[in-house]
Scaffold this active site. Structure first.
Site, PDB file in Angstrom:
ATOM      1  N   ASP A 205       1.691   4.404   4.393  1.00 13.59           N
ATOM      2  CA  ASP A 205       1.536   5.563   3.520  1.00 13.59           C
ATOM      3  C   ASP A 205       1.898   5.190   2.079  1.00 13.59           C
ATOM      4  O   ASP A 205       2.899   4.514   1.829  1.00 13.59           O
ATOM      5  CB  ASP A 205       2.453   6.691   4.023  1.00 13.59           C
ATOM      6  CG  ASP A 205       2.271   7.986   3.268  1.00 13.59           C
ATOM      7  OD1 ASP A 205       1.162   8.545   3.312  1.00 13.59           O
ATOM      8  OD2 ASP A 205       3.249   8.434   2.635  1.00 13.59           O
ATOM      9  N   GLU A 273      -2.568   2.641   2.252  1.00 12.77           N
ATOM     10  CA  GLU A 273      -3.174   3.745   1.490  1.00 12.77           C
ATOM     11  C   GLU A 273      -2.832   3.564   0.014  1.00 12.77           C
ATOM     12  O   GLU A 273      -1.660   3.546  -0.358  1.00 12.77           O
ATOM     13  CB  GLU A 273      -2.636   5.092   1.975  1.00 12.77           C
ATOM     14  CG  GLU A 273      -3.176   6.258   1.153  1.00 12.77           C
ATOM     15  CD  GLU A 273      -2.330   7.518   1.291  1.00 12.77           C
ATOM     16  OE1 GLU A 273      -2.883   8.609   1.104  1.00 12.77           O
ATOM     17  OE2 GLU A 273      -1.125   7.402   1.584  1.00 12.77           O
ATOM     18  N   HIS A 337      -6.487  13.303   7.070  1.00 16.51           N
ATOM     19  CA  HIS A 337      -5.627  14.477   7.165  1.00 16.51           C
ATOM     20  C   HIS A 337      -5.235  15.054   5.809  1.00 16.51           C
ATOM     21  O   HIS A 337      -4.539  16.068   5.745  1.00 16.51           O
ATOM     22  CB  HIS A 337      -4.355  14.116   7.933  1.00 16.51           C
ATOM     23  CG  HIS A 337      -3.525  13.093   7.219  1.00 16.51           C
ATOM     24  ND1 HIS A 337      -3.944  11.804   7.013  1.00 16.51           N
ATOM     25  CD2 HIS A 337      -2.301  13.177   6.637  1.00 16.51           C
ATOM     26  CE1 HIS A 337      -3.032  11.136   6.347  1.00 16.51           C
ATOM     27  NE2 HIS A 337      -2.019  11.939   6.102  1.00 16.51           N
ATOM     28  N   ASP A 338      -5.667  14.423   4.720  1.00 19.04           N
ATOM     29  CA  ASP A 338      -5.270  14.853   3.376  1.00 19.04           C
ATOM     30  C   ASP A 338      -6.413  15.428   2.546  1.00 19.04           C
ATOM     31  O   ASP A 338      -6.173  15.918   1.442  1.00 19.04           O
ATOM     32  CB  ASP A 338      -4.670  13.672   2.595  1.00 19.04           C
ATOM     33  CG  ASP A 338      -3.218  13.396   2.959  1.00 19.04           C
ATOM     34  OD1 ASP A 338      -2.534  14.338   3.413  1.00 19.04           O
ATOM     35  OD2 ASP A 338      -2.777  12.254   2.795  1.00 19.04           O
TER      36      ASP A 338
END
Length: 544
Positions: A205, A273, A337-338
């Protein structure tokens, strides 16, 4: 049964299926998905033909940001089960030939993590420098102008230490200080803990947020014409800065090398990411070039846009990728998911959704698909009173947050979509998703689900599509064409990304499989709107 791939380069060209665990399958009726639920659904995932799963955070957490605020890196939050459930899931996945990647959130913790509780206690304790602390300016204001992605200043005053701490995200997510060698060593220990339990890799992340400028210099303003909303919503002032100093620190690479050295001992891989709308592809190149850093990273080039991406855009992205990261390795995705699900974000029809997934499976790089996109699930409309996401609550109604892409998976055309046997799911299941459920799609050979399986199978069965070079990419009106060239031959990929018929010259090429368009007697292929074809070429390839 598919055997688990022992090749150290298994990740190169892999197809990775992302699971948002809160919303995949509830096994105990509490309305929240869990690890046992994932285990139950692993045969379905394996049937898609993917190589690996990526599971969003399931660690112990107060859930202010739904698991991306970790309070114990080495345990499972009780809402998701136990370490025993995790071990059972790993075993079942490996038995089906699936690699397991987990989402490590290393840039920050929860403010309820014991490390932070100790760090904020005083300026002299053993962990006093484990987070990013700074004195105020003489007038009491924060030490610089850095902003939080979730809105407002990236600094929060702590009365115990009479200092500010840095939080690039929620106030309850203090940033770890990667300039401290002990912090780095502890996080490498966390990584080793999960590698020892059998994980095959990590999704990292916000990988470019790990390190900050030690001098805490102000970020300069970003000219209006250079602003975009690919990282933060348009209404967020975060987009007003050129983020030179709060992230993307050059020394971050040294930590990534340490992590890579650890992973290599376990045949593991990572995808990072990169949250940066200004230097995303450049950072991708910096973080993935060579053999001593991360294997793959993704930026947001295909995770953005508010209408279908035209042929010319793909040419532009790959031209920029070649210039910025000629030796890097990208991981591509349309949804996660974002972001708003791409079916809604681009307003796709059934035909265009099929063409875009075929295109994704033909691109050079690795690929992530997000749970439910294989069913054609659209973004859910969530009423304000049902919102869970603090991001959406902060910027409502101009930005509705991320709940719309996080609603539970639709397994059956039944109450709560077969996601839970309980009376209520943590987010409401969209009624429009029920006719698109897995059970309904399985019965229809013409469904998008089966189109995803065919596209994935094509990639897996054609070495050139999985790992070959990309050549001769061009856009001719609405037609995108390129070649994938491998040691065993070349594939010509042609996609009509428009609402009008189009023709393409491909003399001598032959379709890879039945049902794909072949050249006519004049060597021309006529493609209907949103139609594609894949053609075998001689080993050296040919110009179309």
């Amino acid at each position: 049964m598919k055997l688990l791939d022992k090749n150290p380069d298994w990740w190169r060209g892999a197809v990775i299926y992302q699971i948002y665990p809160r919303s995949y399958q509830d096994s105990n009726g509490d309305g929240i998905g869990d690890l046992a639920g994932i285990t139950r659904r692993l045969p379905y995932i394996a049937s898609l033909g993917v190589d690996a799963i990526w599971i969003s955070p399931f660690f112990t957490s107060p859930m202010k940001d739904f698991g991306y605020d970790v309070s114990n890196y080495c345990d499972v939050d009780p809402m998701f089960g136990s370490l025993g459930d995790f071990d059972a899931m790993i075993s079942a996945a490996h038995g089906l030939g699936l690699k397991v990647m987990i989402d490590l959130v290393l840039s920050h913790t929860s403010d309820q993590h014991p490390w932070f509780a100790e760090s904020r206690h005083s300026r002299t304790n053993d962990k006093s420098d484990w987070y990013v602390w700074a004195d105020p300016k003489p007038d009491g204001t924060p030490p610089n102008n850095w902003l939080s992605i979730f809105g407002g200043p990236a600094w929060h005053w702590d009365a115990r230490r009479e200092q500010y701490y840095l939080h690039n995200f929620l106030v309850s997510q203090p940033d770890l200080n990667f300039h401290n060698a002990d912090v780095q060593q502890e996080l490498l220990g966390v990584s080793k803990f999960w590698l020892e339990r059998g994980v095959d890799g990590f999704r990292l992340d916000t990988i470019n947020f790990y390190m900050h400028d030690a001098e805490l210099r102000d970020n300069p303003p970003l000219p209006v014409e250079e602003r975009n909303d690919s990282i933060a919503p348009k209404v967020n002032p975060y987009n007003h800065q050129h983020h030179l100093y709060d992230k993307n620190h050059p020394q971050n690479i040294e930590f990534l090398k340490k992590l890579r050295a650890l992973m290599d001992g376990y045949n593991a891989a990572a995808v990072g990411e990169i949250g940066d709308s200004q230097r995303g592809l450049e950072i991708l190149g910096e973080y993935t070039s060579g053999t001593d850093k991360m294997q793959m990273s993704y930026a947001f080039e295909l995770l953005s846009g508010h209408e279908p991406l035209p042929a010319s855009y793909f040419v532009e992205v790959f031209d920029r990728l070649q210039q910025a990261a000629p030796n890097g390795w990208a991981c591509w995705a349309y949804s996660n998911h974002d972001v708003v699900r791409h079916i809604s974000r681009w307003g796709l029809s059934d035909a265009s959704a099929r063409t875009y997934i075929a295109l994704l499976m033909c691109l050079k790089g690795s690929v992530c698909i997000y749970q439910g996109e294989e069913l054609g699930l659209a973004e859910s409309e969530i009423a304000y009173e049902d919102l869970q996401d603090p991001y959406g609550i902060e910027f409502w109604p101009e930005f509705k947050g991320r709940d719309g892409c996080r609603t539970p998976m639709a397994w059956e055309n039944a109450p709560n979509g077969g996601f839970t046997d309980g009376p209520k799911a943590w987010l409401p299941v969209a009624p429009a998703h029920l006719p698109l459920s897995v059970a309904e799609a399985e019965k229809d050979e013409g469904s998008l689900l089966h189109a995803y399986r065919r596209a994935i199978a094509l990639r897996q069965n054609q070495p050139a599509l999985r790992g070959g070079d990309l050549a001769a990419m061009k856009a001719d009106g609405g037609v995108l064409s390129f070649q994938r060239v491998g040691a065993e031959g070349a594939v010509l990929c042609v996609f009509n990304l428009s609402d009008a018929p189009a023709s393409f010259s491909a003399d001598g090429a032959t379709p890879l499989e039945a049902g794909l368009s072949a050249p006519d007697a004049a060597g021309m292929i006529v493609l209907a709107p949103w139609q594609f074809t894949l053609l075998a070429l001689d080993k050296g390839g040919q110009n179309g």
